[in-house]
Each structure stands twice: as C-alpha cells, then as structure tokens.
Design a protein around this motif. Structure first.
Motif, mmCIF file in Angstrom:
data_model
loop_
_atom_site.group_PDB
_atom_site.id
_atom_site.type_symbol
_atom_site.label_atom_id
_atom_site.label_comp_id
_atom_site.label_asym_id
_atom_site.label_seq_id
_atom_site.Cartn_x
_atom_site.Cartn_y
_atom_site.Cartn_z
ATOM 1 N N GLU A 106 -89.471 -19.746 -0.810
ATOM 2 C CA GLU A 106 -89.139 -20.722 -1.846
ATOM 3 C C GLU A 106 -89.230 -20.154 -3.264
ATOM 4 O O GLU A 106 -88.589 -20.673 -4.179
ATOM 5 N N ASP A 131 -93.387 -24.125 -12.693
ATOM 6 C CA ASP A 131 -92.181 -24.240 -11.869
ATOM 7 C C ASP A 131 -92.465 -23.857 -10.419
ATOM 8 O O ASP A 131 -91.978 -24.508 -9.480
ATOM 9 N N LYS A 133 -92.229 -26.302 -7.026
ATOM 10 C CA LYS A 133 -91.441 -25.986 -5.827
ATOM 11 C C LYS A 133 -92.294 -26.086 -4.565
ATOM 12 O O LYS A 133 -91.895 -26.698 -3.563
ATOM 13 N N ARG A 150 -92.029 -28.872 -1.335
ATOM 14 C CA ARG A 150 -91.806 -28.456 0.052
ATOM 15 C C ARG A 150 -92.971 -28.884 0.941
ATOM 16 O O ARG A 150 -92.763 -29.338 2.071
#
Length: 216
Positions: free
Chosen positions: A154, A193, A197, A201
C-alpha cells in the motif's frame, strides 16, 4: 516553588523582569536584559534534562553536554519569543518557559544519540507481543503479518522508509530529515498520508472495527 527535574530551579536574579512578557516584547535595553536572564534559566533547565536522560558528561563528555544544553536553550528561546502571545498566565512564566527547554533538550539528546549511526531504511521485522493467551497471540501475529504486507503493497518505497524510521526505529525526525535531505514538515505530511492509507486498509479488513480506529 518552581522546580526542574524535581529540584528547585535557580531564583531569577535582580535583572529578572517583573513582567516577562512585557519585557521580552518591547525592543530595547530591558528586552536585552530579559533575554539574557531567560537564556540563563533555560540553559539550567536544559542541562538538567540532558543529565536526566543520561546525556551528561559520562556519556558525551562535559563539553558536549554543555553544547547540547546551550543548543536546546537557544532553540527554546526562539520558540518562546515566537509564542509569547500564547502565554495565558495560568502558571509562572518561568515554569511555562522551562517546558520549552526540557522539550528541546530531549530532542537534542535523542539526535546526538543517532549521530554517526546507520539508519536502516529498508526492511521491517514485526513481531507480535507474547501473550499468555494463545488465541490473543495468534490474533496479534495475524495483525503483524497484515501490517507487514500492507507496508509493502500500500505504501510507496519512500513512505515505507519514513514509517519504518520514525515509528519502528524511533529515529528523531530532525535526524531523518537531515539524512533524507528534506524537512520535518514534509516528513510529517508523508507520515500522515502513510498512516491514513494503512488505517483505511486495516478498517476495510475489519481489524479496526472493535478498536479505536487509530494507529500508533
């Protein structure tokens, strides 16, 4: 009585202003005297913090410990002058100011500990904490495996390097910024950031459904 590290702080001298904020705000001889007085108090507070963290003469040598304390006092003074307008008078001004010295001294000691040390920016070994309950350990191990996989799939290589350095290896952010040729604000943005992410997830996979929804 104001204390630093559990010990009484030195009493301000006769040169200390009655109203620190006013004295530090108005350019002129009074401001210069107040700055000199405050800097001395900040050096004292910073030196106490350096020694408390094991960064005193026994570790770095007296000259280096003094350098760290003075560096921290200089940075704390700049920060204080920039935040004078935020002082609300809920505590003594010196008590408020000492917190800046302690923070910057702690940062200086951590940064000094990383000088000359190699920062491992690739690879990650996540190990689940051992638990007396096998079921709990299995869940933690599964989460560790998932996080390790998400870091690889990711995040960009750069995001992964920043996350590992700051959150796993606990590299001081200023040290990492210097090694990567960037600045702390850019690293904070990268870290934000990357965490966003991973959080999305993990939430999608059901790991955060019963948790707080945040990452360390």
């Amino acid at each position: 009585m104001t204390t630093v590290g559990g010990r009484p702080a030195p009493a301000p001298t006769a040169a200390a202003p009655v109203d620190w904020v006013a004295a530090l705000s108005m350019p002129g001889p009074e401001q210069e005297r107040a700055i000199r007085e405050l800097h001395g108090l900040l050096v004292y507070a910073a030196r106490r913090q350096v020694h408390r963290m094991g960064g005193g003469p026994g570790r770095h040598g007296g000259a280096v410990a003094d350098e760290l304390a003075n560096q921290a006092a200089d940075e704390a003074l700049v920060a204080i002058l920039g935040k004078l307008h935020t002082f609300e008078g809920r505590s003594r001004f010196t008590t408020w100011a000492y917190k800046f010295a302690v923070l910057h001294a702690a940062n200086a000691v951590r940064a000094a500990a990383w000088r000359g040390r190699e920062i491992q920016l690739e690879g990650l070994e996540l190990v689940a904490d051992r638990s007396p309950e096998p079921g709990q350990y299995a869940e933690a191990a599964a989460l560790a495996d998932t996080v390790r996989g998400l870091l690889e799939t990711e995040l960009s290589p750069y995001q992964r390097r920043v996350v590992i350095a700051l959150l796993v290896d606990e590299v001081p952010i200023d040290v990492l910024a210097d090694r990567l040729g960037t600045n702390r604000n850019a690293l904070y943005k990268t870290l934000h950031d990357a965490r966003s992410k991973l959080r999305r997830r993990l939430d999608a996979l059901g790991y955060l459904a019963a948790a707080t929804g945040d990452l360390p």
